[in-house]
Design an enzyme around this catalytic site. Structure first.
Site, PDB file in Angstrom:
ATOM      1  N   ASP A   1       0.863  -1.176   0.000  1.00 44.98           N
ATOM      2  CA  ASP A   1       0.000   0.000   0.000  1.00 44.98           C
ATOM      3  C   ASP A   1       0.907   1.235   0.000  1.00 44.98           C
ATOM      4  O   ASP A   1       2.132   1.138   0.089  1.00 44.98           O
ATOM      5  CB  ASP A   1      -0.976  -0.015   1.192  1.00 44.98           C
ATOM      6  CG  ASP A   1      -2.214   0.854   0.914  1.00 44.98           C
ATOM      7  OD1 ASP A   1      -2.162   1.701   0.001  1.00 44.98           O
ATOM      8  OD2 ASP A   1      -3.236   0.693   1.613  1.00 44.98           O
TER       9      ASP A   1
HETATM   10  C1  NOJ Z   1      -4.002   3.971   0.107  1.00 47.21           C
HETATM   11  C2  NOJ Z   1      -5.204   3.076   0.261  1.00 47.21           C
HETATM   12  O1  NOJ Z   1      -5.126   2.366   1.474  1.00 47.21           O
HETATM   13  C3  NOJ Z   1      -5.362   2.098  -0.872  1.00 47.21           C
HETATM   14  O2  NOJ Z   1      -6.609   1.457  -0.732  1.00 47.21           O
HETATM   15  C4  NOJ Z   1      -5.259   2.783  -2.193  1.00 47.21           C
HETATM   16  O3  NOJ Z   1      -5.457   1.861  -3.238  1.00 47.21           O
HETATM   17  C5  NOJ Z   1      -3.905   3.449  -2.292  1.00 47.21           C
HETATM   18  N1  NOJ Z   1      -3.776   4.430  -1.222  1.00 47.21           N
HETATM   19  C6  NOJ Z   1      -3.675   4.127  -3.634  1.00 47.21           C
HETATM   20  O4  NOJ Z   1      -4.428   5.274  -3.741  1.00 47.21           O
END
Ligand code: NOJ
Length: 720
Positions: free
Chosen positions: A255
């Site tokens: 993430d």
């Molecule tokens: C953080 C989030 O937790 C995740 O769900 C998302 O896909 C990513 N950022 C990218 O934006």
């Protein structure tokens, strides 16, 4: 291209890559910018997220294909969570429709629209089981149940990816957030999770497994720690379970900066250490932070990261790029954007929004509204809030494309009835009552009052958690004041999560949960209010009476002293007075306000004659459970017929009920149909103390009904 040819192409390419180029493939950068082009040319980046204009996309892709040494295409990611330009209901709402085929169609539409702008990978579905509505991200997933969430996740993977990932209108899916993210303590985002392995395997992992089995190309590692080990550095969940036990052959992306956040967790000494831990655990691509690019080469040189690990990661990434057909068709034809907001996309958005709405109360059949109402008061801060009705995680949907309930009602009632609009509050969180008088005046003039209340979109989603779950601002006061006018009053709640609505329910005649319904929310709600269709959604998550009951979910354990109603006055001054020694609260009833699976209709369904093909089966066999469902009310409608099971005695205690199947069926008035479910003993497996996945012989109860608390019960036995 068959698998063997693809694998040899991957290996040939890998053999020609330098270590720097390999690490480049493992690096993902956010957004466009000048200096990016040189990185692409040097082979130092393999993926971008948030590049969504065709011109930049094609330019970057051309540099990668024609100017980088090996001509490896980029993979472009984006959060396409519940639609692209056409926005569907939030995933929790989609789950409330209990209609995987329709969810699959919606995901296919999202893929078609997103791919027309050069998105070839979505960070969806989110399949985190969530049993705490304080958690803002409950909006993004399928709710509290592993079975229902698995159905939703599988449908989305199929919809995004289709049969052939290389088709130009399909995109790679990403099952996230692996794993346990929804179990954040206190419902506070990113918080610690403590999950016993049996619970991890029986509750949190199954939806991921379902996505992997459906062919999900990628998986995202989560922000949280699980039992002391961050999910992004967790070799047990990533390497042993995902890549080992499940033979997942796609790639894992971290993430956003979750690799270097392992330093903040106190799990890694510095970013170099974090890079080592993540790659060793099985994270193949790093999102946004650059610890792989900065440190992996040195870690390999120092012998701390074996080259085979890097090769394995790159092999996985190249494999997905090949499956996507990016080597053959890296560019996007700008003309493809004509698919955005296509009429059939809007039609599916309307149907899904309609089916996601859950009717929780309908006193004296106040709904559907009769065709001869002459004046309708439309009140509330969400009657005409196009951005808010789209919900959280909307990057590409636009408020100006959105039809609000106010607009839909005005169009529908033009020349037939007056629509008296008075929002009452400027925003859902406003405390100012200066708009109340106008709202009350509208109510007085009207035959019926529609109240559009709830949460604005920003109150749910990532990092947007709440400690109180009441309607925010002065909305309850507005409802109370309006209801006191004595008109038939219908509340439509737009929300990203279950709210505590005890004080609202009694004041209104009808109550609908519309979630954040997306682009076509307005017409969908109008369709239901006027009875073109009957509401058919069912709650995918329990609605508590009070925040203090959380976590409250239907598949709980029984305890040795199951909850009981405590309806006596609590005496003063006598310690240990026998009020009863039950697993209950003194100040709130033990039941939820509305249980999982619950939802009313404009008709009534009767369940009768539950029978089993066999009452005794051996391990490895199946039985067929049948029930007669009859529409005993006045209109045609769809019902979600639900099958629940209880394993009465286990070597590890079992939940009091578990959903094992459901069917959406349409019945005409008076129609009676036999609905059948086949249940195999493997459907009853769980992880025992030794983490064996077993079905234990013994007695079981089985229910088929219209919610987790209704329906006739039967019993059966499994023998060895
Ligand atoms: C953080 C989030 O937790 C995740 O769900 C998302 O896909 C990513 N950022 C990218 O934006």
């Amino acid at each position: 291209m068959n698998n063997k040819t693809m694998e040899s192409r991957v290996n040939e390419l890998l053999a020609r890559m330098t270590l720097e180029e390999k690490i480049g493939q493992m690096t993902q950068i956010s957004g466009a910018g000048e200096e990016r082009e040189e990185l692409i040319r040097q082979g130092q980046v393999g993926s971008f997220l948030n590049v969504v204009d065709v011109e930049t996309y094609n330019r970057y892709q051309r540099i990668a294909m024609e100017e980088s040494r090996l001509g490896i295409p980029l993979i472009m990611g984006r959060d396409v969570i519940h639609g692209f330009r056409t926005v569907f209901p939030i995933p929790l709402g989609q789950s409330a429709a209990w209609h995987p085929e329709l969810v699959e169609r919606a995901a296919a539409i999202a893929a078609r629209e997103a791919s027309s702008l050069g998105v070839n990978w979505t960070f969806a579905p989110m399949v985190d089981v969530a049993r705490d509505p304080r958690w803002g991200r409950i909006a993004e997933g399928g709710g509290e149940d592993p079975y229902l969430t698995s159905q939703l996740g599988r449908a989305m993977v199929r919809g995004f990816q289709g049969e052939d990932l290389s088709a130009p209108d399909r995109i790679a899916a990403c099952a996230k957030h692996y794993v346990g993210y929804g179990a954040a303590e206190g419902g506070r985002d990113y918080n610690t999770t403590l999950i016993p392995e049996g619970v991890l395997r029986d509750v949190y992992l199954p939806p991921f497994k379902a996505c992997v089995e459906a062919g999900a190309a990628t998986v995202m590692s989560a922000f949280n720690e699980i039992n002391g080990i961050p999910a992004t550095g967790n070799a047990f969940t990533l390497r042993q379970i995902l890549k080992g036990e499940w033979s997942f052959d796609g790639f894992v992306v971290s993430d956003w900066q979750s690799v270097i956040e392992m330093v903040v967790h106190g799990f890694c000494a510095d970013e170099k250490d974090a890079a080592r831990v993540a790659v060793t655990a099985g994270v193949d691509m790093e999102m946004v932070s650059q610890s792989y690019r900065q440190h992996l080469a040195a870690l390999v040189a120092e012998g701390k990261v074996p080259l085979e690990l890097i090769d394995e990661a790159v092999r996985r990434i190249l494999r997905i790029k090949m499956r996507l057909g990016l080597f053959e068709n890296p560019y996007v034809d700008p003309a493809r954007q004509s698919v955005l907001l296509a009429p059939e996309h809007l039609e599916v958005a309307r149907q899904l929004a309609r089916e996601s709405v859950v009717l929780l109360k309908n006193e004296e059949g106040v709904l559907p509204l009769s065709g001869d109402v002459r004046a309708i008061a439309v009140i509330g801060p969400l009657a005409d809030a196009p951005a808010d009705q789209l919900g959280c995680w909307v990057f590409d949907g636009r408020p100006e494309d959105t039809i609000t309930p106010l607009r839909a009602l005005r169009e529908r009632l033009k020349g037939k009835a007056d629509v008296l609009f008075a929002p009452g509050l400027e925003s859902p969180r406003s405390d100012s009552r200066k708009g109340f008088d106008e709202a009350l005046e509208a109510a007085r003039k009207a035959d019926v009052v529609l109240l559009f209340v709830g949460e604005d979109a920003i109150l749910s989603g990532e990092a947007h958690c709440r400690a109180f779950l009441d309607l925010p601002g002065a909305q309850e006061a507005l409802i109370e004041a309006v209801a006191a006018e004595g008109k038939p009053t219908i509340a439509v709640v737009m929300t990203g999560r279950p709210l505590t609505l005890s004080r609202v329910v009694d004041k209104v005649h009808a109550l609908l949960i519309a979630w954040h319904p997306g682009t076509m929310g307005g017409p969908a709600i109008a369709d239901l209010l006027f009875g073109d269709e009957s509401p058919s959604g069912k709650l995918p998550v329990t609605f508590p009476r009070a925040v203090g009951q959380i976590p409250i979910y239907y598949a709980h354990k029984n305890t040795g002293r199951p909850p009981q109603q405590i309806d006596r006055e609590i005496p003063l001054g006598t310690p240990l007075d026998p009020i009863g020694f039950f697993s209950s609260y003194l100040d709130v009833e033990p039941t939820p306000l509305f249980p999982f699976g619950y939802g009313l209709s404009y008709t009534r369904f009767q369940y009768e004659n539950l029978r089993l093909s066999r009452e005794r089966i051996r391990l490895g066999e199946s039985l067929v459970a049948s029930v007669d469902v009859q529409n005993v009310g006045p209109v045609a409608a769809e019902e979600i017929v639900q099958l629940y099971v209880r394993d009465l005695v286990g070597s590890v205690t079992r939940p009091v009920k578990e959903l094992k199947g459901f069917q959406r069926v349409r019945l005409e008035p008076g129609e009676r149909r036999t609905i059948q479910f086949t249940l195999h003993t493997d459907d009853l497996r769980f992880h025992d103390r030794d983490m064996e996945f077993v079905t234990e012989p013994g007695q079981f109860h089985l229910w088929i009904g219209g919610s987790s608390v209704d329906g006739p019960r039967a019993s059966f036995e499994i023998v060895e």
